[in-house]
Design a protein around this motif. Structure first.
Motif, PDB file in Angstrom:
ATOM      1  N   ALA A 201      52.115  -3.320  -3.547  1.00 21.88           N
ATOM      2  CA  ALA A 201      52.049  -4.442  -2.464  1.00 21.88           C
ATOM      3  C   ALA A 201      51.017  -5.455  -2.907  1.00 21.88           C
ATOM      4  O   ALA A 201      51.313  -6.550  -2.897  1.00 21.88           O
ATOM      5  CB  ALA A 201      51.838  -4.173  -1.004  1.00 21.88           C
ATOM      6  N   GLY A 202      49.906  -4.928  -3.541  1.00 22.68           N
ATOM      7  CA  GLY A 202      48.906  -6.203  -3.850  1.00 22.68           C
ATOM      8  C   GLY A 202      49.434  -6.687  -5.186  1.00 22.68           C
ATOM      9  O   GLY A 202      49.104  -8.198  -5.161  1.00 22.68           O
ATOM     10  N   ILE A 203      49.860  -5.871  -6.060  1.00 19.76           N
ATOM     11  CA  ILE A 203      50.412  -6.672  -7.202  1.00 19.76           C
ATOM     12  C   ILE A 203      51.703  -7.634  -7.055  1.00 19.76           C
ATOM     13  O   ILE A 203      51.549  -8.817  -7.308  1.00 19.76           O
ATOM     14  CB  ILE A 203      50.870  -5.653  -8.305  1.00 19.76           C
ATOM     15  CG1 ILE A 203      49.795  -4.701  -8.847  1.00 19.76           C
ATOM     16  CG2 ILE A 203      51.772  -6.405  -9.352  1.00 19.76           C
ATOM     17  CD1 ILE A 203      50.276  -3.617  -9.837  1.00 19.76           C
ATOM     18  N   ARG A 204      52.555  -7.362  -6.008  1.00 28.04           N
ATOM     19  CA  ARG A 204      53.594  -8.274  -5.712  1.00 28.04           C
ATOM     20  C   ARG A 204      53.080  -9.325  -5.044  1.00 28.04           C
ATOM     21  O   ARG A 204      53.631 -10.367  -5.173  1.00 28.04           O
ATOM     22  CB  ARG A 204      54.392  -7.330  -4.703  1.00 28.04           C
ATOM     23  CG  ARG A 204      55.488  -6.439  -5.140  1.00 28.04           C
ATOM     24  CD  ARG A 204      56.519  -5.890  -4.286  1.00 28.04           C
ATOM     25  NE  ARG A 204      57.501  -6.693  -3.827  1.00 28.04           N
ATOM     26  CZ  ARG A 204      58.050  -6.540  -2.600  1.00 28.04           C
ATOM     27  NH1 ARG A 204      57.737  -5.602  -1.940  1.00 28.04           N
ATOM     28  NH2 ARG A 204      58.657  -7.513  -2.185  1.00 28.04           N
ATOM     29  N   LEU A 205      51.920  -9.319  -4.284  1.00 28.92           N
ATOM     30  CA  LEU A 205      51.462 -10.551  -3.437  1.00 28.92           C
ATOM     31  C   LEU A 205      50.784 -11.314  -4.378  1.00 28.92           C
ATOM     32  O   LEU A 205      51.022 -12.534  -4.354  1.00 28.92           O
ATOM     33  CB  LEU A 205      50.332  -9.952  -2.556  1.00 28.92           C
ATOM     34  CG  LEU A 205      49.756 -11.163  -1.699  1.00 28.92           C
ATOM     35  CD1 LEU A 205      50.737 -11.797  -0.927  1.00 28.92           C
ATOM     36  CD2 LEU A 205      48.477 -10.567  -0.818  1.00 28.92           C
ATOM     37  N   LEU A 206      50.324 -10.706  -5.487  1.00 28.10           N
ATOM     38  CA  LEU A 206      49.612 -11.680  -6.517  1.00 28.10           C
ATOM     39  C   LEU A 206      50.676 -12.438  -7.229  1.00 28.10           C
ATOM     40  O   LEU A 206      50.718 -13.529  -7.422  1.00 28.10           O
ATOM     41  CB  LEU A 206      48.792 -10.919  -7.422  1.00 28.10           C
ATOM     42  CG  LEU A 206      48.255 -11.613  -8.793  1.00 28.10           C
ATOM     43  CD1 LEU A 206      47.231 -12.647  -8.223  1.00 28.10           C
ATOM     44  CD2 LEU A 206      47.469 -10.561  -9.556  1.00 28.10           C
ATOM     45  N   VAL A 207      51.675 -11.723  -7.658  1.00 27.62           N
ATOM     46  CA  VAL A 207      53.031 -12.656  -8.264  1.00 27.62           C
ATOM     47  C   VAL A 207      53.541 -13.348  -7.472  1.00 27.62           C
ATOM     48  O   VAL A 207      53.816 -14.515  -8.082  1.00 27.62           O
ATOM     49  CB  VAL A 207      54.047 -11.277  -8.524  1.00 27.62           C
ATOM     50  CG1 VAL A 207      55.368 -12.027  -9.334  1.00 27.62           C
ATOM     51  CG2 VAL A 207      53.553 -10.325  -9.868  1.00 27.62           C
ATOM     52  N   ARG A 208      53.808 -13.163  -6.103  1.00 32.21           N
ATOM     53  CA  ARG A 208      54.210 -13.981  -5.367  1.00 32.21           C
ATOM     54  C   ARG A 208      53.540 -15.464  -5.247  1.00 32.21           C
ATOM     55  O   ARG A 208      53.698 -16.519  -5.052  1.00 32.21           O
ATOM     56  CB  ARG A 208      54.644 -13.546  -3.871  1.00 32.21           C
ATOM     57  CG  ARG A 208      55.979 -12.649  -3.781  1.00 32.21           C
ATOM     58  CD  ARG A 208      56.040 -11.792  -2.573  1.00 32.21           C
ATOM     59  NE  ARG A 208      56.937 -10.977  -2.323  1.00 32.21           N
ATOM     60  CZ  ARG A 208      58.257 -11.325  -2.265  1.00 32.21           C
ATOM     61  NH1 ARG A 208      58.647 -12.795  -2.135  1.00 32.21           N
ATOM     62  NH2 ARG A 208      59.309 -10.325  -2.070  1.00 32.21           N
ATOM     63  N   ALA A 209      52.059 -15.439  -5.103  1.00 33.26           N
ATOM     64  CA  ALA A 209      51.235 -16.268  -4.973  1.00 33.26           C
ATOM     65  C   ALA A 209      51.318 -17.121  -6.371  1.00 33.26           C
ATOM     66  O   ALA A 209      51.202 -18.527  -6.461  1.00 33.26           O
ATOM     67  CB  ALA A 209      49.706 -16.049  -4.938  1.00 33.26           C
ATOM     68  N   MET A 210      51.513 -16.511  -7.575  1.00 36.82           N
ATOM     69  CA  MET A 210      51.588 -17.178  -8.762  1.00 36.82           C
ATOM     70  C   MET A 210      52.823 -17.969  -8.898  1.00 36.82           C
ATOM     71  O   MET A 210      52.978 -19.029  -9.599  1.00 36.82           O
ATOM     72  CB  MET A 210      51.464 -16.225 -10.031  1.00 36.82           C
ATOM     73  CG  MET A 210      50.158 -15.412 -10.007  1.00 36.82           C
ATOM     74  SD  MET A 210      50.177 -13.969 -11.339  1.00 36.82           S
ATOM     75  CE  MET A 210      50.490 -15.172 -12.649  1.00 36.82           C
TER      76      MET A 210
END
Length: 238
Positions: A201-210
């Protein structure tokens, strides 16, 4: 060469073991009259990380000063020690948090969907909610008891659509037919989520922010703004 393969295999096994572990939490709330206590306990990585958050003071001090709280933090975790944080929460703070939420939505592509997907993997193993109250009038107390039953089941129904309830919640509403106004409520909730799911979930959040327009920059500015505001509030209280 074989030694490096063995070390790599061991590290991979440890990583898989850690990611397959679960993060457990236990939340309890108790309010009796004017006395409140909220406790949140988090255990992760097979007990290597233990965090305790306790809110022993929750007092309404009027419209201007708002809600006075004292948060106690302790636990076993890397670079973490026991500390206390005391502050007041007023209407300006609520407005600020709403503004922070709007900024987070703008800085992250599909934040609502990300949150919904993450919560769907949260397992609730225990949910007890008991309320005893008296309005000082028998008829009014009986009517309010029925309304409270409906409210509780509506909230549980809403939550069941977003998280996994592994056991049937235990809800209690106990009307107390006395002449005095009384109220007490107790909530006991426990659950867990996979450590691997949290990392994912943390990785997905980072990708969505990028993916969002200048999402990373907006998140950095939001974090700096929140930290600056907290320092200002602490300086004002000292």
């Amino acid at each position: 060469m074989k030694l490096w393969l063995l070390i790599g295999a061991l590290l991979l096994a440890v990583l898989i073991l850690l990611l397959s572990s679960r993060i457990y939490f236990h939340f309890s709330l108790n309010r009796t009259g004017q006395d409140d206590r909220i406790v949140l306990k988090i255990t992760a990585l097979f007990g290597l990380v233990k965090l305790n958050y306790s809110l022993p003071v929750l007092m309404f001090e009027g419209v201007k000063r708002g809600l006075h709280v004292r948060l106690e933090e302790s636990g076993i975790a890397p670079v973490r020690s026991s500390k206390e944080d005391e502050s007041n929460i007023d209407k300006d703070d609520v407005q600020e948090w709403m503004e922070y939420g709007k900024k987070a939505l703008r800085a992250t592509q599909g934040l609502k969907r990300w949150m919904t997907d993450t919560l769907s993997h949260l397992h609730i193993t225990k949910l007890d909610w008991s309320t005893n109250f008296s309005l000082g009038d028998a008829a009014g107390t009986a009517t309010a008891a029925g309304a409270l039953w409906g409210l509780k089941w509506s909230l549980v129904g809403w939550a069941s659509q977003r998280v996994k309830l592994l056991h049937r919640p235990r809800l209690f509403v106990v009307p107390v037919f006395e002449d005095d106004v009384k109220f007490s409520t107790e909530v006991d909730c426990a659950g867990s989520i996979s450590a691997g799911r949290v990392l994912y979930a943390g990785i997905r959040l980072l990708v969505r922010a990028m993916r969002a327009d200048e999402g990373i920059r907006q998140w950095k500015e939001l974090v700096r703004e929140i930290r600056s505001r907290k320092r200002e509030k602490r300086a004002a209280l000292t």
